[in-house]
Write an enzyme that holds these catalytic residues in place. Structure first.
Site, PDB file in Angstrom:
ATOM      1  N   SER A 127       1.029  -1.263   0.019  1.00 22.64           N
ATOM      2  CA  SER A 127      -0.118  -0.126  -0.166  1.00 22.64           C
ATOM      3  C   SER A 127       1.007   1.174   0.023  1.00 22.64           C
ATOM      4  CB  SER A 127      -0.786  -0.010   1.021  1.00 22.64           C
ATOM      5  OG  SER A 127      -0.218  -0.267   2.461  1.00 22.64           O
ATOM      6  N   ASN A 178      -2.111  -2.339  12.952  1.00 18.12           N
ATOM      7  CA  ASN A 178      -3.347  -2.297  13.092  1.00 18.12           C
ATOM      8  C   ASN A 178      -3.933  -1.055  13.813  1.00 18.12           C
ATOM      9  OD1 ASN A 178      -3.153  -4.546  11.760  1.00 18.12           O
ATOM     10  ND2 ASN A 178      -4.303  -6.009  13.081  1.00 18.12           N
ATOM     11  N   THR A 200     -40.804  26.211  -9.818  1.00 17.94           N
ATOM     12  CA  THR A 200     -41.122  24.617  -9.469  1.00 17.94           C
ATOM     13  C   THR A 200     -41.226  23.866 -10.800  1.00 17.94           C
ATOM     14  OG1 THR A 200     -43.368  25.114  -9.266  1.00 17.94           O
ATOM     15  CG2 THR A 200     -42.058  25.364  -7.484  1.00 17.94           C
ATOM     16  N   HIS A 201     -40.708  22.826 -10.842  1.00 18.39           N
ATOM     17  CA  HIS A 201     -40.702  22.068 -12.126  1.00 18.39           C
ATOM     18  C   HIS A 201     -40.025  22.674 -13.062  1.00 18.39           C
ATOM     19  CE1 HIS A 201     -44.259  19.732  -9.996  1.00 18.39           C
ATOM     20  NE2 HIS A 201     -44.449  20.876  -9.808  1.00 18.39           N
ATOM     21  N   SER A 247     -15.140  26.644 -27.867  1.00 14.25           N
ATOM     22  CA  SER A 247     -15.187  25.045 -28.651  1.00 14.25           C
ATOM     23  C   SER A 247     -14.078  25.176 -29.442  1.00 14.25           C
ATOM     24  CB  SER A 247     -16.420  25.166 -29.289  1.00 14.25           C
ATOM     25  OG  SER A 247     -16.573  24.308 -30.118  1.00 14.25           O
ATOM     26  N   LYS A 257     -19.067  29.764 -28.964  1.00 15.48           N
ATOM     27  CA  LYS A 257     -19.130  28.995 -27.566  1.00 15.48           C
ATOM     28  C   LYS A 257     -18.506  29.542 -26.415  1.00 15.48           C
ATOM     29  CE  LYS A 257     -21.635  25.103 -28.357  1.00 15.48           C
ATOM     30  NZ  LYS A 257     -21.331  23.925 -27.580  1.00 15.48           N
ATOM     31  N   ASN A 301     -18.370  27.443 -23.148  1.00 15.36           N
ATOM     32  CA  ASN A 301     -18.834  26.597 -22.312  1.00 15.36           C
ATOM     33  C   ASN A 301     -18.532  26.530 -20.916  1.00 15.36           C
ATOM     34  OD1 ASN A 301     -19.761  25.634 -24.788  1.00 15.36           O
ATOM     35  ND2 ASN A 301     -17.831  24.254 -24.984  1.00 15.36           N
ATOM     36  N   GLU A 353     -19.600  21.988 -15.299  1.00 15.32           N
ATOM     37  CA  GLU A 353     -19.874  20.538 -15.751  1.00 15.32           C
ATOM     38  C   GLU A 353     -19.137  19.833 -15.136  1.00 15.32           C
ATOM     39  OE1 GLU A 353     -21.418  20.987 -20.177  1.00 15.32           O
ATOM     40  OE2 GLU A 353     -19.745  22.040 -19.889  1.00 15.32           O
ATOM     41  N   TYR A 384      -9.202  -6.487  12.760  1.00 13.89           N
ATOM     42  CA  TYR A 384      -8.605  -6.164  11.394  1.00 13.89           C
ATOM     43  C   TYR A 384      -8.642  -6.998  10.363  1.00 13.89           C
ATOM     44  CZ  TYR A 384      -5.515  -4.190   8.264  1.00 13.89           C
ATOM     45  OH  TYR A 384      -4.896  -3.916   7.042  1.00 13.89           O
ATOM     46  N   GLN A 426      -7.578  -2.077   4.001  1.00 15.06           N
ATOM     47  CA  GLN A 426      -6.673  -1.291   3.318  1.00 15.06           C
ATOM     48  C   GLN A 426      -7.337  -0.450   2.205  1.00 15.06           C
ATOM     49  OE1 GLN A 426      -2.311  -2.872   2.812  1.00 15.06           O
ATOM     50  NE2 GLN A 426      -2.819  -2.964   0.636  1.00 15.06           N
ATOM     51  N   LYS A 463      -8.274   3.401   1.564  1.00 12.15           N
ATOM     52  CA  LYS A 463      -7.377   4.777   1.358  1.00 12.15           C
ATOM     53  C   LYS A 463      -7.416   5.368   0.309  1.00 12.15           C
ATOM     54  CE  LYS A 463      -4.427   3.146   4.909  1.00 12.15           C
ATOM     55  NZ  LYS A 463      -5.585   1.977   5.140  1.00 12.15           N
TER      56      LYS A 463
HETATM   57  N1  ARG Z   1      -1.495  -1.261   4.850  1.00  8.42           N
HETATM   58  C1  ARG Z   1      -2.382  -1.749   5.975  1.00  8.42           C
HETATM   59  C2  ARG Z   1      -3.748  -0.953   5.968  1.00  8.42           C
HETATM   60  O1  ARG Z   1      -3.761  -0.020   5.170  1.00  8.42           O
HETATM   61  C3  ARG Z   1      -1.689  -1.354   7.186  1.00  8.42           C
HETATM   62  C4  ARG Z   1      -2.112  -2.359   8.229  1.00  8.42           C
HETATM   63  C5  ARG Z   1      -1.530  -3.708   7.978  1.00  8.42           C
HETATM   64  N2  ARG Z   1      -1.905  -4.518   9.136  1.00  8.42           N
HETATM   65  C6  ARG Z   1      -1.648  -5.878   8.947  1.00  8.42           C
HETATM   66  N3  ARG Z   1      -2.044  -6.659   9.789  1.00  8.42           N
HETATM   67  N4  ARG Z   1      -1.202  -6.392   7.789  1.00  8.42           N
HETATM   68  O2  ARG Z   1      -4.643  -1.277   6.537  1.00  8.42           O
END
Ligand code: ARG
Length: 461
Positions: free
Chosen positions: A22, A109, A154-155, A276, A282, A284, A289, A316, A321, A324
């Site tokens: 990660s 964790n 409205t509408h 454009s 144009k 835009n 948008e 956990y 993971q 993220k």
């Molecule tokens: N990269 C992991 C995450 O984002 C970190 C925690 C890892 N923990 C483990 N027991 N492998 O969740």
């Protein structure tokens, strides 16, 4: 065969590493990871779990790593699995054995749970500042346009006249609720998971209150299994971001409509619109948008995260993971949208004459004409019918109710007198609506006063 086999194993291992790692995205957490570690080791030393010398070496080493990452002299290399292993490896490389003591009484964790919380908390504050900046621009438009008449819809059909201040006030309310949501989430999540270990706490005499205080939390979390597996706050944040996006998207849609050749209510600044490549006429509304379009990916992050979390057992699991990339993306997307949208409306000009003419041409004062008759003793149903006939007459003649002569009014109902003009003027129609929340000036002035106060509220309250 042997050669091939060895080669295969190596490639497989590389694939597993690539799938599992990660660091390529959680590097974004490096500041928070280091901040958490500095607090952790300061608690370890205070509790006599590591020596003061080790604490100093660790803290100094971590600060050095932070500085070098900021300056770019230290770069992330992908042999490390995640940000936690990266920082620890670099620390040990730099200060030797002391670096290996940092992780005492901690697991990745509770570490990652802490990092995500610290990150989300900072981002909430930044998003709050951006929402506030947008609200300031909206309030400015409100203050300047208490008498700018426009059709209320409205509408998407012209309904009754309102003012631009009133219309903008609707968005002020939406974004104000968004701020209160951010504030609620911040308060609910602000408990420190550090010290929860892998899932069942630790045998070291940690002082969880101390680390919690150092990191600006309201206290430590109360269940170690929940602490390492809770991502509710991420989901709540994604939900709040979805609502902000939804509000921005509706607002964008209006800007797009108002900018169209048919409406011409607004003129976008050149910097916030594009031409454009083929049609020279144009201009835009690309920014509006795109803001509208990006709503999809923010909603996507919310649904994704809800789905990831729905079936995983305590405590956990690596599934988490997945929180993220989508959270980072949703946060960056919303921050970008807020900044761009604010710039767009701050530089946009309103064609007040076009807006007012549009309200006038759309029979938005028809209800008021009916009310006039009712106030002169005509039953409402009859009044409704009479004004309906007047509207039909005006449509045939291509004019507004206000443009009719008194004879023309009287031809449909003798009840009409000279004061009908005053009664159905745009100004009167708006000014009569003075109950709180309505567009009339005294009501709006009261609301604007409240809006000014609301802008002084702090997100961290
Ligand atoms: N990269 C992991 C995450 O984002 C970190 C925690 C890892 N923990 C483990 N027991 N492998 O969740």
């Amino acid at each position: 065969m042997k050669l091939w086999g060895g080669r295969f194993t190596k490639e497989e291992n590389q694939l597993v590493h690539n799938f599992n790692e990660s660091l390529s995205f959680d590097r974004k957490l490096y500041r928070h990871d280091i901040e958490g570690s500095i607090a952790h080791v300061s608690m370890l030393a205070r509790q006599g779990i590591v020596s003061e010398e080790d604490q100093e070496a660790i803290t100094g080493g971590l600060r050095g790593i932070l500085g070098d990452l900021e300056s770019g002299s230290l770069v992330f290399t992908n042999e490390h699995e995640d940000i936690h292993s990266f920082v620890e490896a670099k620390l040990t490389e730099r200060i030797g054995d002391a670096g290996k003591r940092l992780h005492t009484g901690r697991s990745r964790n509770d570490q990652v749970a802490l990092d995500m919380k610290l990150y989300c908390r900072d981002e909430i504050d930044e998003i709050d500042t951006l929402v506030m900046a947008l609200m300031k621009e909206i309030l400015k438009i409100m203050e300047e346009n208490l008498d700018t008449y426009m059709p209320g819809f409205t509408h998407l059909q012209k309904a009754q006249p309102v003012t631009l201040a009133h219309h903008m006030g609707a968005y002020f309310e939406m974004f104000y609720r968004d701020r209160t949501r951010l504030r609620d989430i911040r308060a609910r999540m602000n408990y420190c998971p550090l010290g929860s270990g892998a899932l069942a706490g630790t045998t070291y005499p940690l002082d969880r209150d101390y680390t919690s205080g150092l990191l600006g939390f309201d206290g430590p979390t109360l269940n170690s299994m929940d602490s390492v597996s809770d991502r509710d706050y991420v989901i709540e944040l994604l939900s709040a971001l979805s609502l902000i996006s939804m509000h921005l998207s509706r607002f964008s849609e209006e800007v797009i409509i108002w900018n169209s050749n048919e409406y011409r209510f607004v003129e976008l600044d050149d910097a916030y619109s594009t031409g454009s490549s083929i049609m020279p006429q144009k201009k835009n509304p690309d920014i509006a948008e795109l803001v509208r379009g990006k709503t999809g990916r923010v909603y996507g992050a919310l649904v994704s995260m809800l789905t990831t979390m729905k079936g995983i057992p305590l405590a956990y699991d690596k599934d988490m993971q997945e929180d993220k990339e989508l959270t980072f993306d949703a946060i960056d997307t919303v921050k970008g949208c807020l900044a761009l949208f604010t710039g767009m409306i701050a530089s946009m000009s309103f064609r007040k004459d076009v807006m007012e003419a549009s309200a006038k041409n759309g029979f938005t004062n028809a209800t008021d004409a009916a009310d006039y008759l009712v106030n002169h003793g005509v039953p409402f149903r009859d009044a409704h019918g009479i004004v309906g006939r007047l509207v039909l007459y005006c449509i045939e003649k291509d004019m507004a109710l206000d443009d009719m002569t008194l004879e023309e009014f009287k031809a449909v109902s003798p009840v009409f007198e000279d004061d009908i003009y005053e009664c159905i003027s745009m100004k009167t129609c708006v000014e009569k609506r003075v109950t709180l929340g309505g567009p009339g000036r005294p009501a709006m002035e009261r609301v604007i006063e409240i809006c000014r106060e609301r802008l002084k509220e702090d997100s961290a309250l």
